[in-house]
Design a protein around this motif. Structure first.
Motif, PDB file in Angstrom:
ATOM      1  N   PHE A 208      -5.116  18.217 114.346  1.00 38.32           N
ATOM      2  CA  PHE A 208      -5.304  16.766 114.311  1.00 38.32           C
ATOM      3  C   PHE A 208      -4.064  16.072 114.872  1.00 38.32           C
ATOM      4  N   ALA A 209      -2.898  16.535 114.455  1.00 42.24           N
ATOM      5  CA  ALA A 209      -1.648  15.916 114.911  1.00 42.24           C
ATOM      6  C   ALA A 209      -1.421  16.138 116.404  1.00 42.24           C
ATOM      7  N   TRP A 210      -1.731  17.334 116.897  1.00 44.59           N
ATOM      8  CA  TRP A 210      -1.542  17.593 118.333  1.00 44.59           C
ATOM      9  C   TRP A 210      -2.536  16.779 119.168  1.00 44.59           C
ATOM     10  N   ALA A 211      -3.764  16.622 118.668  1.00 43.85           N
ATOM     11  CA  ALA A 211      -4.734  15.788 119.377  1.00 43.85           C
ATOM     12  C   ALA A 211      -4.263  14.338 119.411  1.00 43.85           C
ATOM     13  N   PHE A 212      -3.696  13.879 118.306  1.00 44.42           N
ATOM     14  CA  PHE A 212      -3.141  12.527 118.252  1.00 44.42           C
ATOM     15  C   PHE A 212      -2.021  12.375 119.284  1.00 44.42           C
ATOM     16  N   GLY A 213      -1.110  13.361 119.340  1.00 46.14           N
ATOM     17  CA  GLY A 213       0.011  13.292 120.272  1.00 46.14           C
ATOM     18  C   GLY A 213      -0.436  13.259 121.720  1.00 46.14           C
ATOM     19  N   THR A 214      -1.451  14.061 122.046  1.00 42.05           N
ATOM     20  CA  THR A 214      -1.988  14.062 123.405  1.00 42.05           C
ATOM     21  C   THR A 214      -2.542  12.694 123.779  1.00 42.05           C
ATOM     22  N   ARG A 215      -3.384  12.144 122.901  1.00 39.62           N
ATOM     23  CA  ARG A 215      -3.976  10.836 123.154  1.00 39.62           C
ATOM     24  C   ARG A 215      -2.899   9.751 123.238  1.00 39.62           C
ATOM     25  N   PHE A 216      -1.919   9.816 122.344  1.00 40.19           N
ATOM     26  CA  PHE A 216      -0.877   8.787 122.304  1.00 40.19           C
ATOM     27  C   PHE A 216      -0.100   8.718 123.616  1.00 40.19           C
ATOM     28  N   LEU A 217       0.337   9.860 124.126  1.00 49.36           N
ATOM     29  CA  LEU A 217       1.167   9.857 125.334  1.00 49.36           C
ATOM     30  C   LEU A 217       0.365   9.435 126.562  1.00 49.36           C
ATOM     31  N   VAL A 218      -0.860   9.919 126.680  1.00 46.54           N
ATOM     32  CA  VAL A 218      -1.669   9.521 127.835  1.00 46.54           C
ATOM     33  C   VAL A 218      -1.956   8.019 127.793  1.00 46.54           C
ATOM     34  N   GLN A 219      -2.263   7.496 126.614  1.00 44.53           N
ATOM     35  CA  GLN A 219      -2.542   6.066 126.504  1.00 44.53           C
ATOM     36  C   GLN A 219      -1.271   5.228 126.652  1.00 44.53           C
ATOM     37  N   LEU A 220      -0.129   5.778 126.252  1.00 41.55           N
ATOM     38  CA  LEU A 220       1.131   5.069 126.477  1.00 41.55           C
ATOM     39  C   LEU A 220       1.376   4.905 127.976  1.00 41.55           C
ATOM     40  N   GLY A 221       1.158   5.971 128.724  1.00 42.17           N
ATOM     41  CA  GLY A 221       1.293   5.869 130.172  1.00 42.17           C
ATOM     42  C   GLY A 221       0.321   4.868 130.758  1.00 42.17           C
ATOM     43  N   ASN A 222      -0.913   4.883 130.265  1.00 43.12           N
ATOM     44  CA  ASN A 222      -1.929   3.948 130.751  1.00 43.12           C
ATOM     45  C   ASN A 222      -1.537   2.503 130.448  1.00 43.12           C
ATOM     46  N   ALA A 223      -1.019   2.254 129.243  1.00 44.74           N
ATOM     47  CA  ALA A 223      -0.612   0.897 128.857  1.00 44.74           C
ATOM     48  C   ALA A 223       0.539   0.399 129.728  1.00 44.74           C
ATOM     49  N   MET A 224       1.493   1.265 129.989  1.00 45.89           N
ATOM     50  CA  MET A 224       2.631   0.879 130.823  1.00 45.89           C
ATOM     51  C   MET A 224       2.207   0.611 132.257  1.00 45.89           C
ATOM     52  N   ALA A 225       1.231   1.379 132.747  1.00 51.10           N
ATOM     53  CA  ALA A 225       0.827   1.268 134.151  1.00 51.10           C
ATOM     54  C   ALA A 225      -0.033   0.046 134.427  1.00 51.10           C
ATOM     55  N   THR A 226      -0.882  -0.334 133.465  1.00 49.96           N
ATOM     56  CA  THR A 226      -1.869  -1.379 133.737  1.00 49.96           C
ATOM     57  C   THR A 226      -1.432  -2.776 133.320  1.00 49.96           C
TER      58      THR A 226
END
Length: 390
Positions: A208-226
């Protein structure tokens, strides 16, 4: 658990389409333009503050709404009750933004809209593991992921081409949520969760924690980019009409996403493997960010939009299906999905805090997009730590 039919998938997808139009119509066009009209000189800072506050509200509301949904025993349904409540609150917040001429007023209106939209999302997200067998979740997640991409372009087109504003977006959110609530069953489970406020943010380790970390980092990149994409086209690419340029990019990106989002989910269902697709999609998305950094021109932006769409389409469907397989208990699905949704919302707070100083003081847009590429790669690699899903 029996397979769900195309009618159920279609109505759920329509409700999700309204949700994403409610998010992205304002985020991509309405809020940036409204804030620029109010404070042209401080638009970057003000936009970051407004979107950051809205995301902070989402971090809190998502898990609480999910926990309330899990504990609901109303005749109107465990999920349906909160879907319609969220649509009504979200629509009210969007309408409240109309004609506001202060940054404080915009922030308050957007926080109310975020409250409602996150309540709506909590109910819609939980419907997938409630009703869908594991072997069909890639397909269903693919169609839901498709609505996210289409929601971006539909929200922007409604605003830029049709001339709609916050009220039009609010109507869409309500109208598209109603058919799912009125025309699909929402049975109460045999074993029901009990609501406890202090247990709302219960954290689980392991997969659960690793899935959270994966989603968090990808969405962080998306938030910064858009976040600053409209300003990037206007100030760096020097596109003549930045709003039109943004619309074109979103259409191109959406077409590319459509090509892979459902197919990626179906392939992961048939192979039974989710992680290789998540890794590959993250690497593809990182390539698009590198292109924006080294080729900040209109052709470069178009090429990056195609590559980003192809990667993000696979990511949307497969990662969501993977997450439904690492939820610890069936009784608390909506709550745990609300916690996972913090990985979508928290980056909207952290993203502006990281992007603003990079754009303003630390090298501008090239450094921003190279940073996003690194963050996205790291996020995609973390999925290898998940053990219970292939």
């Amino acid at each position: 658990m029996p397979r769900v039919g195309s009618r159920w998938i279609g109505l759920l997808s329509l409700a999700n389409l309204g949700l994403w139009m409610g998010y992205f119509g304002p985020l991509q066009v309405l809020l940036p333009n409204q804030i620029e009209d109010i404070d042209p000189a401080g638009k970057n800072t003000a936009l970051g503050i407004v979107t950051g506050l809205g995301a902070l509200v989402a971090v809190i509301v998502g898990p609480v709404a999910g926990a309330l949904s899990d504990a609901t025993t109303a005749r109107t349904g465990r999920r349906h009750t909160w879907i319609i409540a969220g649509a009504l609150i979200g629509a009210a917040g969007l309408v409240a933004l109309t004609g506001v001429h202060s940054i404080t007023g915009v922030a308050l209106g957007w926080c109310l809209a975020q409250t409602g939209l996150n309540v709506l999302q909590a109910g819609l997200n939980a419907a997938v593991p409630d009703r869908t067998p594991v072997g069909q979740r890639g397909l269903v997640s693919g169609w839901i992921g498709l609505t996210q991409s289409v929601g971006v372009v539909a929200g922007v087109l409604l605003v830029t081409v049709a001339g709609g504003g916050y009220v039009a977006i609010a109507v869409v959110v309500l109208v598209l949520a109603l058919p799912f609530v009125l025309a699909t069953p929402d049975p109460l489970p045999a074993v029901r969760s009990r609501f406890a406020l202090k247990g709302t943010l219960t954290w689980h380790g392991g997969d659960f924690a690793w899935a959270f970390g994966t989603r968090f980092l990808v969405q962080l990149g998306n938030a910064m980019a858009t976040l600053y994409l409209l300003y990037f086209l206007r100030d760096k690419v020097h596109y003549a009409d930045a709003e039109d340029g943004l619309t074109i990019l979103i259409v191109v990106y959406t077409i590319a996403t459509v090509l892979t989002v459902v197919v990626g989910g179906v392939i992961s269902d048939r192979t039974g493997k989710r992680k290789p697709s998540v890794i590959a999609s993250g690497l593809v998305m990182a390539v698009s960010m590198v292109l924006l950094a080294v080729w900040p021109t209109w052709p470069g932006a178009l090429t990056a939009a195609v590559i980003l769409g192809l990667g993000f389409g696979v990511y949307l469907s497969v990662d969501q299906a993977l997450i439904t397989q690492v939820l610890p208990t069936a009784e608390d699905r909506a709550r745990d999905l609300g916690v996972i949704n913090i990985a979508n919302s928290a980056p909207q707070v952290l993203g502006p805090a990281l992007a603003f100083p990079i754009v303003t003081y630390l090298g501008g847009y090239p450094v921003l997009y190279l940073s996003v590429a690194v963050i996205t790669i790291l996020g995609s690699v973390l999925v290898t730590r998940i053990r219970s899903v292939a």
